[in-house]
Structures are given as C-alpha cells and as structure tokens.
Scaffold this motif. Structure first.
Motif, PDB file in Angstrom:
ATOM      1  N   GLN A  16       0.805  -1.206   0.000  1.00  0.00           N
ATOM      2  CA  GLN A  16       0.000   0.000   0.000  1.00  0.00           C
ATOM      3  C   GLN A  16       0.850   1.274   0.000  1.00  0.00           C
ATOM      4  N   GLY A  17       2.176   1.166   0.104  1.00  0.00           N
ATOM      5  CA  GLY A  17       3.022   2.330   0.097  1.00  0.00           C
ATOM      6  C   GLY A  17       3.180   2.983   1.453  1.00  0.00           C
ATOM      7  N   LYS A  18       2.695   2.348   2.517  1.00  0.00           N
ATOM      8  CA  LYS A  18       2.813   2.915   3.855  1.00  0.00           C
ATOM      9  C   LYS A  18       4.182   2.563   4.426  1.00  0.00           C
ATOM     10  N   GLN A  19       4.810   3.516   4.967  1.00  0.00           N
ATOM     11  CA  GLN A  19       6.156   3.322   5.483  1.00  0.00           C
ATOM     12  C   GLN A  19       6.114   2.532   6.785  1.00  0.00           C
ATOM     13  N   GLN A  20       6.897   1.461   6.836  1.00  0.00           N
ATOM     14  CA  GLN A  20       6.915   0.595   8.005  1.00  0.00           C
ATOM     15  C   GLN A  20       7.750   1.198   9.137  1.00  0.00           C
ATOM     16  N   ASN A  21       8.923   1.724   8.804  1.00  0.00           N
ATOM     17  CA  ASN A  21       9.826   2.269   9.817  1.00  0.00           C
ATOM     18  C   ASN A  21       9.795   3.801   9.794  1.00  0.00           C
ATOM     19  N   LYS A  22      10.162   4.392  10.912  1.00  0.00           N
ATOM     20  CA  LYS A  22      10.177   5.841  11.029  1.00  0.00           C
ATOM     21  C   LYS A  22      11.621   6.349  10.962  1.00  0.00           C
ATOM     22  N   HIS A  23      11.790   7.446  10.239  1.00  0.00           N
ATOM     23  CA  HIS A  23      13.099   8.077  10.141  1.00  0.00           C
ATOM     24  C   HIS A  23      13.111   9.263  11.103  1.00  0.00           C
ATOM     25  N   VAL A  24      13.958   9.215  12.091  1.00  0.00           N
ATOM     26  CA  VAL A  24      13.996  10.243  13.129  1.00  0.00           C
ATOM     27  C   VAL A  24      15.141  11.205  12.838  1.00  0.00           C
ATOM     28  N   PHE A  25      14.819  12.489  12.875  1.00  0.00           N
ATOM     29  CA  PHE A  25      15.828  13.536  12.707  1.00  0.00           C
ATOM     30  C   PHE A  25      16.008  14.272  14.034  1.00  0.00           C
TER      31      PHE A  25
END
Length: 253
Positions: A129-138
């Motif tokens: 579905q194009g949903k991002q599994q992991n989060k990119h933290v800045f």
C-alpha cells in the motif's frame, strides 16, 4: 484299507462333537454334549445377571449424585448448559503432533524461515500500500531548526517522492539519468497485482512458520511431561501456545 481308515476317523470325530442319540432323532441335527451345554448355560446366566445388575443400578441412581461432568456444567434459566472447552490445537496441529517427530518439525520450520528471508530480500521489505513501516527520526539542537526543517531538502529529492519507501532517487540523479521503468498505467496495475500476490505468499509462509513453532513446542512439552518430577500446571494450552508447567526443583548429582 485307506477308505476304511478314513471312515473310522470320521466316525470318531463325529462322536467327539456330538452325543449319541437314537436314529429317529438324527434329522433334528447335532445333540451337544452335557459339558458344552453347561458352558453355554453358565455364560448365558452370567450375562443375564450382569444386565439385571445394570438395570437395578440405573433405577436406583441418585440424580443429584456428583460426577465429574458437573464441574463443566452451568445452570442457566433452569437448564444445564455444558461449558465449552477452549481448543488446545487445530486439527492440522494434532495430525502433525501424532505423526511427526520434533526433529522433523524443526527441520520444516527452519526451511520455512529460510524461504521467508529469501522472499523478504526479494521484496526489499516493501509494503504494497506504500505505507512506510519504519520511522526516520531527525535530531535538532534548536526549535528554529525544527521550524525551518524541510524533508525534501534534507533528503535532496523531489517533494513528490518523499512518501516512497523504495526507489527514491535524488535530484542530481534525476537530472543526470533518464526515467527508467514502466510508465503506462496498465503496467503499473500488473506490477501491483504481482507484488500483492508475492506479499500474500509471504504472509502464508509466516503463518506456516508460526504454526510449526507452536507444534514443536507442544511436542516438547509432551516429552517433558514423561518425567516423573512433580509438576503443577500454570497455564492451559491454546491454539497459539503450548501448556505451561512448573516443575519441582530437584538437585541432580
């Protein structure tokens, strides 16, 4: 001579099987010996007495007498309802536990794990579905940097490609190279359908591996129960987990 011998042997065999009787009664058939009749009569009387005792026990039974089924029965609106027990295993798990050994189950589970890892590497851990599994933290030092932060600028890519979790080229790459891959809508639909099929296959493999893991645990629990060490049941078995027992600690030399 041989014929006479066979005739004499036949007559002796007949005399052994039946009692002697007058000639006018032969048309009624064999007349059994007294000892055979006594055995048959004793067996008949024994069965008749057993049935009579069972009938008497059924008539004299107290309806309020305790029996173990009462522990699973509840009274609802004046009607006894048997409490349904939770399933401890599915029919497929029972079949595997009865027919296969734990080493075979572990071998099949390891094979499933390898197939799952190969499928994941082929799919690059992408979600359909194009949903991002992991989060990119800045991380930032000041609030001003947070307010001025722009994801597209930080990742050096186009704003339209931010939500993509795969194949996200930078602006420099887009300027140097031409667009590659499919561009028609029909081709996109076909690729999406194939990818969905691959993910369904991957989910089936994962469920299969989980089921084999539970079966192996249940078989190991059954083997552990053969030990004569004193034990207490802590948790009952379910479809997704084996029963848990607490064994008495024993010092071994």
């Amino acid at each position: 001579m041989a014929a006479a011998f066979r005739k004499a042997a036949k007559s002796r065999q007949r005399e052994h099987r039946e009692r002697s009787q007058p000639g006018f009664r032969k048309h009624l058939g064999l007349l059994e010996k007294k000892k055979d009749y006594k055995l048959r009569a004793d067996d008949y009387r024994k069965k008749r007495e057993y049935l009579r005792a069972l009938r008497k026990k059924a008539l004299e039974k107290n309806p309020d007498e305790f029996y173990y089924k009462m522990t699973r029965v509840k009274l609802q609106d004046g009607v006894h309802v048997i409490k349904e027990t939770k399933e401890e295993a599915t029919p497929e798990q029972l079949k595997l536990m009865r027919t296969q050994d734990i080493k075979y189950i572990e071998m099949k589970r390891v094979a499933e794990v390898k197939k799952i890892e190969r499928l994941k590497s082929e799919l690059h851990l992408l979600d359909f579905q194009g949903k991002q599994q992991n989060k990119h933290v800045f991380f930032f030092d000041t609030k001003k940097e947070v307010e001025q932060f722009d994801v597209a600028t930080h990742l050096r890519t186009a704003p339209e490609l931010i939500e993509r979790v795969f194949n996200r080229p930078t602006i420099e790459t887009l300027r140097k190279e031409k667009v590659k891959g499919v561009t028609l809508q029909t081709q996109f639909k076909r690729l999406a359908k194939e990818r969905q099929k691959q993910y369904n296959h991957l989910s089936q493999r994962i469920e299969r591996e989980k089921e084999l893991f539970v079966v192996a645990q249940k078989i190991q629990t059954r083997k552990d129960l053969l030990d004569k060490t004193r034990k207490v049941k802590v948790k009952s078995a379910t479809v997704n987990s084996p029963a848990i027992y607490k064994f008495q600690s024993r010092r071994k030399r």
